[in-house]
Design an enzyme around this catalytic site. Sequence first.
Site, PDB file in Angstrom:
ATOM      1  CB  CYS A   1      14.019  57.755  37.032  1.00 43.49           C
ATOM      2  SG  CYS A   1      12.709  58.817  37.698  1.00 43.49           S
TER       3      CYS A   1
ATOM      4  CB  CYS B   1      14.066  61.335  36.354  1.00 44.61           C
ATOM      5  SG  CYS B   1      14.105  60.955  38.117  1.00 44.61           S
TER       6      CYS B   1
END
Length: 328
Positions: A256, A253
């Site tokens: 993230c 991600c």
Amino acid sequence: MSDSVKHFEVMKSNLSTEDDDDIVESDIELDNTDVMEPDNDPSQKMGDPSVEVTEEMRDAANMTKLKAVDMISEGKLEDAIGQLTEAIMLNPTSAILYAARAGVYVKLNKPNAAIRDANVALETNPDSAKGYKIRGMARARLGQWEEAANDLHVASKLDYDEEIGMALKKVEPNARRIQEHRRKYERLRKERELKSFERERQRKQAGADREALSGLRDGQVMGIHSASEFETKLNAATRALRLVILYFTATWCGPCRFISPLFTNLASKCTKVVFLKVDIDEARDVATRWNIGSVPTFFFIKNGKEVDKVVGADKSALERKIAQHAGQ
């Protein structure tokens, strides 16, 4: 020493062993005017209940009893005891004879001897009103106020007379004071037990809280790898009354990777907040439980319950909600 006095000596001993010294036992104000030292004479002669009593023996016992009654009226109490003993030997199954001799022993200030005879009378006839009356009067002479009151009340129900009423007027106030005294200190003892229980509960809780805090690393992000590990950390934070921020992430991600350094930096600043990090591919059971649909996702948890949520790499929202919930 009477049974009632022994009871309170034990109670006083039990109370004195407690940690709390605030309770001071008061004395019981009793009217002991007619209380005497117990008689310790050898047991009087008793009849053999297994003897088969003939009609002649029963008649002879009754005649002997009448002689004893005359001697009692003349104040010849020791002689009356002799006559009643002879009557008992003739008819050892008569509760009346034992109760009569018990009554003379009370007049002779020999309460223990009276109680022995009254006991036999009541064993022979459990409904002997005189047996209960005389035993109650004898127990009163020994300061056994509660036991005396019980006997006199039974006697009153079986066959009330003025002598029982007068004895109860003397006995009942003392028995009532003892009962009130007992109830008071039983209540105090229960209160102490509750306080002791609460202290122990608090001690154990404090120990559990210390243990919980030892599992929380202040100022650091703690990785969660399983549902059981998450439950352990969440329970520890709940016991310590800490805000928990549960961060769901993934290695693939991009947002993230952007927000993770900020999350770590916030953990170093907010040392009283518990920062937990979950990789959804590693701890799938935790991700499933929280119905994760996208990452990053942040849950704010207090007392084991979700209170807020941030979805996405929203730096300002994350900072604002931490400030909001950490200060509450």
